[in-house]
Enzyme design. Structure first.
Site, PDB file in Angstrom:
ATOM      1  N   GLN A 200      -1.331  -5.138  -5.176  1.00 14.94           N
ATOM      2  CA  GLN A 200      -0.214  -4.317  -5.025  1.00 14.94           C
ATOM      3  C   GLN A 200      -0.516  -3.325  -3.992  1.00 14.94           C
ATOM      4  O   GLN A 200       0.073  -2.408  -3.510  1.00 14.94           O
ATOM      5  CB  GLN A 200      -0.165  -3.347  -6.270  1.00 14.94           C
ATOM      6  CG  GLN A 200       0.497  -4.299  -7.640  1.00 14.94           C
ATOM      7  CD  GLN A 200       0.493  -3.497  -8.850  1.00 14.94           C
ATOM      8  OE1 GLN A 200       1.714  -2.973  -9.089  1.00 14.94           O
ATOM      9  NE2 GLN A 200      -0.471  -3.436  -9.552  1.00 14.94           N
ATOM     10  N   ASN A 201      -2.096  -3.325  -3.737  1.00 19.39           N
ATOM     11  CA  ASN A 201      -2.400  -2.285  -2.597  1.00 19.39           C
ATOM     12  C   ASN A 201      -2.080  -2.565  -1.405  1.00 19.39           C
ATOM     13  O   ASN A 201      -2.121  -3.895  -0.898  1.00 19.39           O
ATOM     14  CB  ASN A 201      -4.051  -2.165  -3.085  1.00 19.39           C
ATOM     15  CG  ASN A 201      -4.450  -1.610  -4.295  1.00 19.39           C
ATOM     16  OD1 ASN A 201      -3.547  -1.223  -4.996  1.00 19.39           O
ATOM     17  ND2 ASN A 201      -5.739  -2.053  -4.750  1.00 19.39           N
TER      18      ASN A 201
ATOM     19  N   HIS B  17       2.853  -6.090  -2.234  1.00 15.85           N
ATOM     20  CA  HIS B  17       3.819  -4.887  -1.592  1.00 15.85           C
ATOM     21  C   HIS B  17       3.636  -4.671  -0.217  1.00 15.85           C
ATOM     22  O   HIS B  17       3.581  -3.530   0.384  1.00 15.85           O
ATOM     23  CB  HIS B  17       3.501  -3.600  -2.503  1.00 15.85           C
ATOM     24  CG  HIS B  17       3.787  -3.516  -3.976  1.00 15.85           C
ATOM     25  ND1 HIS B  17       3.184  -2.769  -4.959  1.00 15.85           N
ATOM     26  CD2 HIS B  17       4.872  -4.231  -4.548  1.00 15.85           C
ATOM     27  CE1 HIS B  17       3.870  -3.005  -6.291  1.00 15.85           C
ATOM     28  NE2 HIS B  17       4.949  -3.938  -5.838  1.00 15.85           N
TER      29      HIS B  17
ATOM     30  N   ASN C  56      -9.891  -1.590 -16.505  1.00 15.94           N
ATOM     31  CA  ASN C  56      -9.034  -0.384 -16.358  1.00 15.94           C
ATOM     32  C   ASN C  56      -9.496   0.759 -16.803  1.00 15.94           C
ATOM     33  O   ASN C  56     -10.345   0.664 -17.984  1.00 15.94           O
ATOM     34  CB  ASN C  56      -7.598  -0.525 -16.887  1.00 15.94           C
ATOM     35  CG  ASN C  56      -6.438   0.173 -16.020  1.00 15.94           C
ATOM     36  OD1 ASN C  56      -6.493   0.019 -14.756  1.00 15.94           O
ATOM     37  ND2 ASN C  56      -5.916   1.211 -16.606  1.00 15.94           N
TER      38      ASN C  56
ATOM     39  N   TYR D  68       3.400   9.891   4.859  1.00 22.28           N
ATOM     40  CA  TYR D  68       2.981   8.241   5.148  1.00 22.28           C
ATOM     41  C   TYR D  68       2.031   8.330   6.176  1.00 22.28           C
ATOM     42  O   TYR D  68       0.877   7.533   5.839  1.00 22.28           O
ATOM     43  CB  TYR D  68       4.703   7.543   5.497  1.00 22.28           C
ATOM     44  CG  TYR D  68       5.308   7.532   4.395  1.00 22.28           C
ATOM     45  CD1 TYR D  68       6.522   8.318   4.133  1.00 22.28           C
ATOM     46  CD2 TYR D  68       5.170   6.648   3.365  1.00 22.28           C
ATOM     47  CE1 TYR D  68       7.561   8.255   3.190  1.00 22.28           C
ATOM     48  CE2 TYR D  68       6.117   6.622   2.474  1.00 22.28           C
ATOM     49  CZ  TYR D  68       7.090   7.371   2.382  1.00 22.28           C
ATOM     50  OH  TYR D  68       8.105   7.283   1.140  1.00 22.28           O
TER      51      TYR D  68
ATOM     52  N   CYS E  24      13.992 -11.843  17.577  1.00 24.82           N
ATOM     53  CA  CYS E  24      15.273 -12.601  17.271  1.00 24.82           C
ATOM     54  C   CYS E  24      16.261 -11.276  17.145  1.00 24.82           C
ATOM     55  O   CYS E  24      17.563 -11.776  16.779  1.00 24.82           O
ATOM     56  CB  CYS E  24      15.043 -13.077  15.547  1.00 24.82           C
ATOM     57  SG  CYS E  24      15.099 -11.684  14.298  1.00 24.82           S
TER      58      CYS E  24
ATOM     59  N   ASP F 226      -3.711  -1.087   1.366  1.00 27.74           N
ATOM     60  CA  ASP F 226      -4.859  -0.694   2.005  1.00 27.74           C
ATOM     61  C   ASP F 226      -5.862  -1.686   2.827  1.00 27.74           C
ATOM     62  O   ASP F 226      -6.671  -1.306   3.450  1.00 27.74           O
ATOM     63  CB  ASP F 226      -5.802   0.272   1.070  1.00 27.74           C
ATOM     64  CG  ASP F 226      -6.246  -0.137  -0.081  1.00 27.74           C
ATOM     65  OD1 ASP F 226      -6.329   0.164  -1.088  1.00 27.74           O
ATOM     66  OD2 ASP F 226      -6.619  -1.567   0.096  1.00 27.74           O
TER      67      ASP F 226
ATOM     68  N   CYS G   7      12.686  -7.176  16.738  1.00 26.52           N
ATOM     69  CA  CYS G   7      11.838  -8.532  16.709  1.00 26.52           C
ATOM     70  C   CYS G   7      12.732  -9.304  17.875  1.00 26.52           C
ATOM     71  O   CYS G   7      13.585  -9.159  18.402  1.00 26.52           O
ATOM     72  CB  CYS G   7      12.296  -9.301  15.370  1.00 26.52           C
ATOM     73  SG  CYS G   7      11.553 -10.830  15.332  1.00 26.52           S
TER      74      CYS G   7
ATOM     75  N   GLY H  98      -7.224  -2.383 -12.600  1.00 29.85           N
ATOM     76  CA  GLY H  98      -7.145  -1.020 -11.892  1.00 29.85           C
ATOM     77  C   GLY H  98      -5.429  -0.868 -11.717  1.00 29.85           C
ATOM     78  O   GLY H  98      -4.832  -0.251 -10.641  1.00 29.85           O
TER      79      GLY H  98
HETATM   80  N1  APR Z   1     -11.446   1.861 -12.271  1.00 28.61           N
HETATM   81  C1  APR Z   1     -10.533   1.265 -13.213  1.00 28.61           C
HETATM   82  N2  APR Z   1      -9.236   1.708 -13.395  1.00 28.61           N
HETATM   83  C2  APR Z   1      -8.904   3.155 -12.735  1.00 28.61           C
HETATM   84  C3  APR Z   1      -9.811   3.553 -11.723  1.00 28.61           C
HETATM   85  C4  APR Z   1     -11.094   2.800 -11.515  1.00 28.61           C
HETATM   86  N3  APR Z   1     -12.071   3.517 -10.823  1.00 28.61           N
HETATM   87  N4  APR Z   1      -9.041   4.651 -11.033  1.00 28.61           N
HETATM   88  C5  APR Z   1      -7.775   4.540 -11.623  1.00 28.61           C
HETATM   89  N5  APR Z   1      -7.892   3.535 -12.581  1.00 28.61           N
HETATM   90  C6  APR Z   1      -6.642   2.891 -13.165  1.00 28.61           C
HETATM   91  C7  APR Z   1      -5.768   4.236 -13.710  1.00 28.61           C
HETATM   92  O1  APR Z   1      -5.836   4.964 -15.098  1.00 28.61           O
HETATM   93  C8  APR Z   1      -4.325   3.533 -13.917  1.00 28.61           C
HETATM   94  O2  APR Z   1      -4.278   3.052 -15.377  1.00 28.61           O
HETATM   95  O3  APR Z   1      -5.911   2.296 -12.407  1.00 28.61           O
HETATM   96  C9  APR Z   1      -4.435   2.229 -12.785  1.00 28.61           C
HETATM   97  C10 APR Z   1      -3.653   2.629 -11.475  1.00 28.61           C
HETATM   98  O4  APR Z   1      -1.996   2.684 -11.779  1.00 28.61           O
HETATM   99  P1  APR Z   1      -1.250   3.346 -10.862  1.00 28.61           P
HETATM  100  O5  APR Z   1      -1.634   4.476 -10.206  1.00 28.61           O
HETATM  101  O6  APR Z   1       0.036   3.183 -11.572  1.00 28.61           O
HETATM  102  O7  APR Z   1      -1.235   2.547  -9.500  1.00 28.61           O
HETATM  103  P2  APR Z   1      -0.637   0.751  -9.542  1.00 28.61           P
HETATM  104  O8  APR Z   1      -0.402   0.141 -11.004  1.00 28.61           O
HETATM  105  O9  APR Z   1      -1.282   0.154  -8.417  1.00 28.61           O
HETATM  106  O10 APR Z   1       0.996   1.177  -9.011  1.00 28.61           O
HETATM  107  C11 APR Z   1       1.605   0.193  -8.973  1.00 28.61           C
HETATM  108  O11 APR Z   1       3.376   1.505  -7.781  1.00 28.61           O
HETATM  109  O12 APR Z   1       3.857   3.495  -6.380  1.00 28.61           O
HETATM  110  C12 APR Z   1       3.891   2.133  -6.770  1.00 28.61           C
HETATM  111  O13 APR Z   1       3.645   0.746  -4.778  1.00 28.61           O
HETATM  112  C13 APR Z   1       2.873   1.541  -5.627  1.00 28.61           C
HETATM  113  O14 APR Z   1       1.709  -0.456  -5.566  1.00 28.61           O
HETATM  114  C14 APR Z   1       2.000   0.435  -6.352  1.00 28.61           C
HETATM  115  C15 APR Z   1       2.709   0.491  -7.575  1.00 28.61           C
END
Ligand code: APR
Length: 278
Positions: A111-112, A129, A238, A77, A160, A114, A158, A197
């Site tokens: 979902q990111n 998330h 994607n 982490y 609270c 960052d 907190c 993505g």
């Molecule tokens: N451009 C477009 N698509 C991309 C790129 C890019 N540069 N790089 C990767 N991908 C695609 C991958 O092929 C995949 O289909 O983005 C998708 C990412 O999917 P995941 O890795 O499953 O990520 P995500 O969908 O955000 O995961 C959801 O899972 O682990 C948990 O909490 C975590 O928020 C996350 C959740």
């Protein structure tokens, strides 16, 4: 691809309330690995994935041990969050921020964790998330910037009296109700959804495109039953087809990198939008 870029720009320019749903694929061009792509964290490290499913249980049982694990320099982490803090937005993030500046994109539900959408200048961002820059009280739901809270004593508390954890939502942890309500409101208000993505396999986030496609509540069941769909336009950008593509939830997929495709869509939108568009 050119034809789809033009189609996407036309669809986006014509609609009144476009929102974007984003996942880890947005940030791989900022050198943050995704989870399930060919070099994803879960794809390459099944042990880390299994651990990720247990960390919330540890928080509930032993919050002090949870914090020690989250802060340990040996753990995944601390290193992962450190990487994210150093990362810079890429052209895909800037493209979505530009769409918001043009008054076209109304919201990003990401979902990111960052924070790269905000770093790129997007203002209307919902971190489904959670995020690495905040802590959240598990009793009253208050959120604090990480720099506001001392970690001299673990677990941090907190005012609270509730215990604080990272705002990041772990597997098996409920999505905070304020985030869940706001995201569903935005989805039901949207008439175009740009999904960028994400493999769209993690629930309840993955329900959001389904809700856009078939509505919610009674509307959903009747539309589902009669095989009808709402008139929301759902576009995917994607690297590979997803279950949304295969199940006809999205209208079409532009297969490519978000950092390359999104700027081209925005350029085309600006060309259409410009008052002198031919
Ligand atoms: N451009 C477009 N698509 C991309 C790129 C890019 N540069 N790089 C990767 N991908 C695609 C991958 O092929 C995949 O289909 O983005 C998708 C990412 O999917 P995941 O890795 O499953 O990520 P995500 O969908 O955000 O995961 C959801 O899972 O682990 C948990 O909490 C975590 O928020 C996350 C959740």
């Amino acid at each position: 691809m050119e034809g789809l870029i033009k189609q996407a720009a036309k669809d986006i320019a014509e609609r009144k309330y476009a929102i974007a749903l984003t996942g880890a694929g947005m940030s791989t061009e900022s050198s943050i690995p995704d989870f399930r792509g060919p070099k994803g964290i879960w794809t390459t490290n099944k042990k880390a994935e299994a651990e990720a499913y247990e960390i919330y249980g540890l928080f509930l049982k032993e919050p002090k041990a949870y914090w020690e694990k989250m802060l340990s320099s040996q753990g995944i982490y601390q290193r992962f969050y450190e990487e994210m803090r150093k990362a810079k937005p890429n052209t895909g993030h800037y493209a979505l921020a530009e769409l918001e500046r043009l008054g076209i994109l109304k919201y990003i539900i990401t979902q990111n964790i960052d924070g790269l959408h905000e770093k790129a200048g997007s203002r209307k961002v919902l971190e489904y998330h959670g995020g690495i820059y905040k802590l959240r009280c598990t009793s009253c739901g208050s959120r604090f910037g990480t720099e506001e809270v001392s970690l001299d004593e673990l677990p941090p508390r907190c005012q609270c009296g509730g215990i604080l954890k990272h705002d990041v939502v772990h597997f098996k942890e409920p999505i905070p109700s304020d985030v869940r309500e706001e995201s569903e409101e935005e989805v039901l208000r949207s008439d175009l959804m740009l999904i960028c993505g994400t493999s769209a396999v993690v629930y309840p986030f993955a329900e959001l495109p389904i809700m856009a496609r078939f509505g919610s509540g009674r509307l959903a069941s009747s539309l589902y039953a009669t095989g009808h769909k709402t008139n929301v336009k759902i576009l995917e950008v994607n690297a590979e087809p997803t279950s949304l593509t295969q199940e006809g939830v999205s209208d079409y997929l532009i297969q490519g990198k978000t950092g390359e495709v999104l700027p081209r869509i925005v350029e085309e939108v600006k060309r259409i939008y410009s008052p002198f568009a031919t």
